[in-house]
Design a protein around this motif. Sequence first.
Motif, PDB file in Angstrom:
ATOM      1  N   SER A   1       0.831  -1.215   0.000  1.00  7.70           N
ATOM      2  CA  SER A   1       0.000   0.000   0.000  1.00  7.70           C
ATOM      3  C   SER A   1       0.859   1.256   0.000  1.00  7.70           C
ATOM      4  CB  SER A   1      -0.958   0.002   1.194  1.00  7.70           C
ATOM      5  OG  SER A   1      -0.289   0.288   2.411  1.00  7.70           O
ATOM      6  N   THR A   2       2.015   1.208   0.672  1.00 10.95           N
ATOM      7  CA  THR A   2       2.898   2.373   0.663  1.00 10.95           C
ATOM      8  C   THR A   2       3.545   2.577  -0.697  1.00 10.95           C
ATOM      9  OG1 THR A   2       4.871   1.153   1.403  1.00 10.95           O
ATOM     10  CG2 THR A   2       3.399   2.038   3.116  1.00 10.95           C
ATOM     11  N   GLU A   3       3.544   1.516  -1.518  1.00 10.74           N
ATOM     12  CA  GLU A   3       4.070   1.597  -2.885  1.00 10.74           C
ATOM     13  C   GLU A   3       2.955   1.893  -3.900  1.00 10.74           C
ATOM     14  OE1 GLU A   3       7.208   1.347  -3.848  1.00 10.74           O
ATOM     15  OE2 GLU A   3       8.186   0.708  -1.990  1.00 10.74           O
ATOM     16  N   GLN A   4       1.788   2.265  -3.363  1.00 15.44           N
ATOM     17  CA  GLN A   4       0.646   2.652  -4.205  1.00 15.44           C
ATOM     18  C   GLN A   4       0.076   1.493  -5.012  1.00 15.44           C
ATOM     19  OE1 GLN A   4      -0.494   5.813  -3.594  1.00 15.44           O
ATOM     20  NE2 GLN A   4       1.238   5.781  -2.162  1.00 15.44           N
ATOM     21  N   ALA A   5       0.076   0.302  -4.427  1.00 12.50           N
ATOM     22  CA  ALA A   5      -0.559  -0.838  -5.082  1.00 12.50           C
ATOM     23  C   ALA A   5      -2.039  -0.554  -5.293  1.00 12.50           C
ATOM     24  CB  ALA A   5      -0.388  -2.098  -4.236  1.00 12.50           C
ATOM     25  N   ARG A   6      -2.595  -1.121  -6.359  1.00 10.63           N
ATOM     26  CA  ARG A   6      -4.018  -0.978  -6.663  1.00 10.63           C
ATOM     27  C   ARG A   6      -4.754  -2.157  -6.036  1.00 10.63           C
ATOM     28  NH1 ARG A   6      -5.130  -1.722 -12.109  1.00 10.63           N
ATOM     29  NH2 ARG A   6      -7.160  -0.763 -11.737  1.00 10.63           N
ATOM     30  N   PHE A   7      -5.509  -1.895  -4.980  1.00  7.93           N
ATOM     31  CA  PHE A   7      -6.234  -2.951  -4.293  1.00  7.93           C
ATOM     32  C   PHE A   7      -7.710  -2.921  -4.673  1.00  7.93           C
ATOM     33  CE2 PHE A   7      -2.960  -2.539  -0.693  1.00  7.93           C
ATOM     34  CZ  PHE A   7      -2.194  -3.581  -1.197  1.00  7.93           C
ATOM     35  N   LEU A   8      -8.280  -4.092  -4.870  1.00  9.97           N
ATOM     36  CA  LEU A   8      -9.707  -4.251  -5.109  1.00  9.97           C
ATOM     37  C   LEU A   8     -10.298  -5.079  -3.981  1.00  9.97           C
ATOM     38  CD1 LEU A   8      -9.796  -5.051  -8.935  1.00  9.97           C
ATOM     39  CD2 LEU A   8     -10.130  -2.831  -7.816  1.00  9.97           C
ATOM     40  N   PHE A   9     -11.471  -4.672  -3.515  1.00 11.66           N
ATOM     41  CA  PHE A   9     -12.069  -5.360  -2.376  1.00 11.66           C
ATOM     42  C   PHE A   9     -12.772  -6.628  -2.823  1.00 11.66           C
ATOM     43  CE2 PHE A   9     -15.205  -6.568   0.681  1.00 11.66           C
ATOM     44  CZ  PHE A   9     -14.560  -6.372   1.886  1.00 11.66           C
TER      45      PHE A   9
END
Length: 517
Positions: free
Chosen positions: A403-411
């Motif tokens: 997340s600190t590397e700006q990953a794209r997360f989908l719920f």
Amino acid sequence: MPSHPLSTCLASALLLGAALSQPVSGQPALRSGLAPDLIILNAILLSPERDAPLEDAWVRVSGDRIIETGSGPIDVGAARIIDAGQGFLIPGLIDSHVHLYHATGLRRRYSEDYEALYQDYMAQQPRSFLFHGFTTVIELNADAATNARFEAAPLHPHLVHCGQGVVLSDGFMALELGGEPVGDTYPGYLIDTHAAGLVPEGADIAAHTPEAAVASVLDQGGQCIKLYYEEALWWPGGAPAFRLPSVDIVRDVVRAAHAENLPVLLHATTPAGHAFALEAGVDILAHGLWEWTDQSFTDPQPSAEIESIARRISHSPIAVQPTVQTLRNTASLFDATLLEDRGWTNVVPAAYLGYLRGDAQAQRQHFIGMFGQMIAEGDEATDMAAAQSAFLNRYEDLIWEMSTEQARFLFGSDTAVGGFGWASPPGLAGYWEMQNWIEAGISPATLFRSLTIDNAVAFGLAGEIGTIEAGKRADLLILRANPLLDVTAYDRIDMVLLAGQPLERSVLSARQSEAAR
């Protein structure tokens, strides 16, 4: 204790407008073309495309569509009114990873009442997703009978699905067929011609190309493609021979899918699987990177290679569904407190919860007998609990780093994941997954976007759902707290609007469903 303003205002509005509308609770009624509009007043509108909340907001709904939004005074005319009482109005939530055919923790070997338990669970399942605000669910490996059962329920979320998963003729999924022809279960299977894949007896290769596999999914009504890179690391005694997909065949599937505007998801949990995803160019990883091969089950820090792959995924266009709850499902075997969560009574029938607290407990020793030596030095439940906790902690740390590397997360919740454990109840597992994200350090704003617009965009649904804007389907939630400040707001739902039909949350509870019988 005084009632919440929404409850008081809503009760008054319903009394005044009874002649104009059906009651808020209960089954949706068929609307005629003359049905009056519905206006939600006095809301704090939170929508992910907005930079800030819209105070004193109102939303006008006609039929199943939002037709206008604004703030301040409005001429309500003959419209039906819902006074939100300064509640938070947000888009309906999207769970983009569900499996509607599994009942969490239920196995024939553990209960003589399997059929009755399964049927009662499935009857409640659609309401349970709605109870927790999920107005759209995405099934990643669908079958027509399950889809039909789900959509026949009087109240159910909107269902989007990927059709059947696209499996190789000689891949991992074929292992579970017990020698039965793969085409009997997966008629749209794929032959990996780039790697001399198995051509089943009598098969026409032209009917099992990437283009044919995508066409099969489209014929099923699918709106996405699900592929598998599963190394079967936990197969008891070691898995028999099977084929992993070649990069070239997956690239061909991606091209064929993208030609039809379908996203491609890859089931993968290992470094090799995630590196493969980068090389093949899939759109979404259906799980995070939790299997650290060549490392101990409880090693707290990933190797430099794993960190590198996670960083590359974070900087790539590929989105990731962390599905932390998938791991917590196994850990539930060793968490005595989980089945005491009061949320269970809203999402599963009482007899089902009794089964989980009773007969289902036999799973624990069965699991230890099969996998204990692979996980911990000791074989007691306490040893397993400590190992599972360490395993979860290290994975959440990796998710935070991504997340600190700006990953794209989908719920996505992976409800209801198969395998051992019982921590995957419909709706409630989604709420637990939200808490997992916050515990891992993901921001509430990222979670909010992932539950709404990010999922909608990733699956080609942004024209219909994901924001509160004119023209969108009126799938809405009224919350008593701000979800951008506190994740527990997602469990403080006063009302669900499903395609414009208002539903009190209580009518969706398993407790009320059983009381009404």
